[in-house]
Design an enzyme around this catalytic site. Structure first.
Site, PDB file in Angstrom:
ATOM      1  N   LEU A   1       0.899  -1.192   0.084  1.00 46.63           N
ATOM      2  CA  LEU A   1      -0.133  -0.010  -0.051  1.00 46.63           C
ATOM      3  C   LEU A   1       0.808   1.165   0.099  1.00 46.63           C
ATOM      4  O   LEU A   1       1.840   1.382   0.568  1.00 46.63           O
ATOM      5  CB  LEU A   1      -0.775   0.153   1.198  1.00 46.63           C
ATOM      6  CG  LEU A   1      -1.736  -1.073   1.129  1.00 46.63           C
ATOM      7  CD1 LEU A   1      -2.614  -1.131   2.455  1.00 46.63           C
ATOM      8  CD2 LEU A   1      -2.707  -1.184   0.065  1.00 46.63           C
TER       9      LEU A   1
ATOM     10  N   GLY B   1      -1.148   6.215  -3.438  1.00 45.75           N
ATOM     11  CA  GLY B   1      -2.358   5.928  -4.372  1.00 45.75           C
ATOM     12  C   GLY B   1      -3.330   5.532  -3.455  1.00 45.75           C
ATOM     13  O   GLY B   1      -4.559   5.596  -3.549  1.00 45.75           O
ATOM     14  N   HIS B   2      -3.175   4.284  -2.709  1.00 46.00           N
ATOM     15  CA  HIS B   2      -4.110   3.488  -2.036  1.00 46.00           C
ATOM     16  C   HIS B   2      -4.456   4.227  -0.875  1.00 46.00           C
ATOM     17  O   HIS B   2      -5.753   4.335  -0.562  1.00 46.00           O
ATOM     18  CB  HIS B   2      -3.515   2.271  -1.246  1.00 46.00           C
ATOM     19  CG  HIS B   2      -3.049   1.205  -2.519  1.00 46.00           C
ATOM     20  ND1 HIS B   2      -1.729   0.952  -2.555  1.00 46.00           N
ATOM     21  CD2 HIS B   2      -3.587   0.569  -3.312  1.00 46.00           C
ATOM     22  CE1 HIS B   2      -1.638   0.056  -3.503  1.00 46.00           C
ATOM     23  NE2 HIS B   2      -2.739  -0.201  -3.970  1.00 46.00           N
TER      24      HIS B   2
ATOM     25  N   GLY C   1      -8.688   3.027  -8.370  1.00 49.29           N
ATOM     26  CA  GLY C   1      -8.069   4.225  -8.957  1.00 49.29           C
ATOM     27  C   GLY C   1      -7.961   4.379 -10.635  1.00 49.29           C
ATOM     28  O   GLY C   1      -8.075   3.292 -11.132  1.00 49.29           O
TER      29      GLY C   1
ATOM     30  N   GLN D   1      -9.010  -0.918 -16.384  1.00 47.71           N
ATOM     31  CA  GLN D   1      -9.520  -1.846 -14.983  1.00 47.71           C
ATOM     32  C   GLN D   1     -10.717  -1.115 -14.499  1.00 47.71           C
ATOM     33  O   GLN D   1     -11.804  -1.830 -14.569  1.00 47.71           O
ATOM     34  CB  GLN D   1      -8.371  -2.040 -14.200  1.00 47.71           C
ATOM     35  CG  GLN D   1      -8.987  -2.546 -12.753  1.00 47.71           C
ATOM     36  CD  GLN D   1      -8.027  -2.960 -11.826  1.00 47.71           C
ATOM     37  OE1 GLN D   1      -7.409  -3.924 -12.237  1.00 47.71           O
ATOM     38  NE2 GLN D   1      -7.518  -2.028 -10.796  1.00 47.71           N
TER      39      GLN D   1
ATOM     40  N   SER E   1       2.695   0.239  -7.001  1.00 45.61           N
ATOM     41  CA  SER E   1       3.593  -0.436  -6.260  1.00 45.61           C
ATOM     42  C   SER E   1       4.767  -0.901  -6.885  1.00 45.61           C
ATOM     43  O   SER E   1       5.759  -1.469  -6.128  1.00 45.61           O
ATOM     44  CB  SER E   1       2.767  -1.760  -5.635  1.00 45.61           C
ATOM     45  OG  SER E   1       1.531  -1.601  -5.242  1.00 45.61           O
TER      46      SER E   1
HETATM   47  O1  PAF Z   1      -5.821  -2.975  -8.993  1.00 45.73           O
HETATM   48  C1  PAF Z   1      -5.330  -3.692  -8.294  1.00 45.73           C
HETATM   49  O2  PAF Z   1      -4.720  -3.778  -7.102  1.00 45.73           O
HETATM   50  C2  PAF Z   1      -5.949  -5.447  -8.673  1.00 45.73           C
HETATM   51  O3  PAF Z   1      -6.148  -5.439 -10.257  1.00 45.73           O
HETATM   52  C3  PAF Z   1      -7.199  -5.628  -7.942  1.00 45.73           C
HETATM   53  C4  PAF Z   1      -8.264  -4.684  -8.493  1.00 45.73           C
HETATM   54  C5  PAF Z   1      -7.300  -5.489  -6.518  1.00 45.73           C
HETATM   55  C6  PAF Z   1      -7.693  -7.016  -8.325  1.00 45.73           C
HETATM   56  O4  PAF Z   1      -6.733  -7.780  -7.777  1.00 45.73           O
END
Ligand code: PAF
Length: 285
Positions: free
Chosen positions: A32, A35-36, A149, A155, A188
């Site tokens: 983490l 960004g997280h 994000g 995604q 990361s």
């Molecule tokens: O973005 C991420 O960290 C991953 O693709 C997720 C959404 C946690 C799925 O494993």
């Protein structure tokens, strides 16, 4: 701040979920970073949730056979400390067996045509893996809101499509990309970069900034400005190796025509050394 409750089994987390009220989930693979933190902070701001939950799971399904699954950074204690600082109530950190008790699943989510574009073309099966685990996390944790994000723009678009196509309950919340002071999008995978590699990697954000500044000239000018910067990076030491640069419709991720007007995403992926980086910017043409 009090320590988040840590759950490693579906049974425990399901039990805890029953009296947690409205939950905002931040799905992560751990490691983490700022960004997280921004995702957690955004979740916390929502007045219509009672608690913020984080999942930490490095999902083997979304890594190709030659990708960095084994070396992906893992440090649950550090992740728990970040979650505590960010006021997270619960962390779900299951083992692979807990998530996939029968081994590699037979029944999975297929991301469809959009999942074969850009990231999906470079990383076959990636979005099937992401959407499968996200669906499972939604089934196990039943969040009211799920936070992703915008750095992983495709995604995020795919998760929105998943929720719409399969009528899944959570509201999907996107959060703008956080950048280090030099402009590099926080990821990361940045820990893999040496100082010289990081310098080359800045071409990505610089290319996107140049493209943004050229938006008045239309799609062609945007592509050209980004290409100029990224192509120059191929002579850097170490060099940038461009995977793709695409100006796409934000909902379908298909390329927009040169005369296009409206919202678009300029998405880039490139290798520096053995590290693959992605970044993007939204532009209105
Ligand atoms: O973005 C991420 O960290 C991953 O693709 C997720 C959404 C946690 C799925 O494993």
């Amino acid at each position: 701040m009090s320590q988040p409750r840590l759950f490693t089994t579906r049974a425990e987390v399901t039990h805890a979920r029953s009296d947690a009220g409205r939950v905002a989930l931040v799905p992560t693979m751990g490691a983490l970073h700022e960004g997280h933190r921004a995702l957690m902070a955004r979740a916390r701001q929502r007045e219509d949730v009672d608690s913020v939950w984080v999942s930490v799971f490095v999902n083997p399904l979304q890594f190709g056979p030659t990708e960095d699954f084994d070396r992906y950074p893992r440090d649950l204690d550090a992740d728990l400390a970040v979650c505590e600082e960010e006021g997270v109530s619960a962390v779900f950190a299951p083992s692979t067996t807990e998530m996939y008790p029968l081994g590699r699943p037979m029944v999975t989510v297929r991301a469809g045509a959009m999942g074969d574009l850009l990231e999906g073309e470079s990383r076959p099966g990636f979005f099937d893996g992401v959407l499968t685990v996200v669906t499972k996390l939604f089934a196990i944790l039943t969040p009211d809101i799920a936070v992703f994000g915008e750095k992983d723009a495709q995604q995020l678009a795919m998760v929105r499509r998943l929720v719409a196509d399969l009528s899944l309950p959570p509201e999907i919340l996107g959060v703008p990309t956080r950048r280090d002071s030099d402009g590099l999008a926080i990821s990361s995978r940045n820990v893999y970069l040496s100082t010289a590699e990081r310098h080359t990697a800045l071409r990505l954000s610089q290319g996107l900034r140049a493209a943004e500044a050229a938006r008045a000239g239309g799609a062609g000018a945007v592509r050209k400005a980004a290409h100029q910067e990224l192509d120059a990076g191929t002579s850097d030491h170490p060099p940038l190796r461009l995977d793709y640069l695409a100006l796409v419709d934000p909902d379908t991720f298909s390329e927009v025509e040169d005369g296009y007007s409206g919202p678009a995403v300029l998405a880039v992926a490139a290798w520096v050394g053995t590290t693959r980086l992605i970044d993007n910017v939204r532009v209105t043409l």
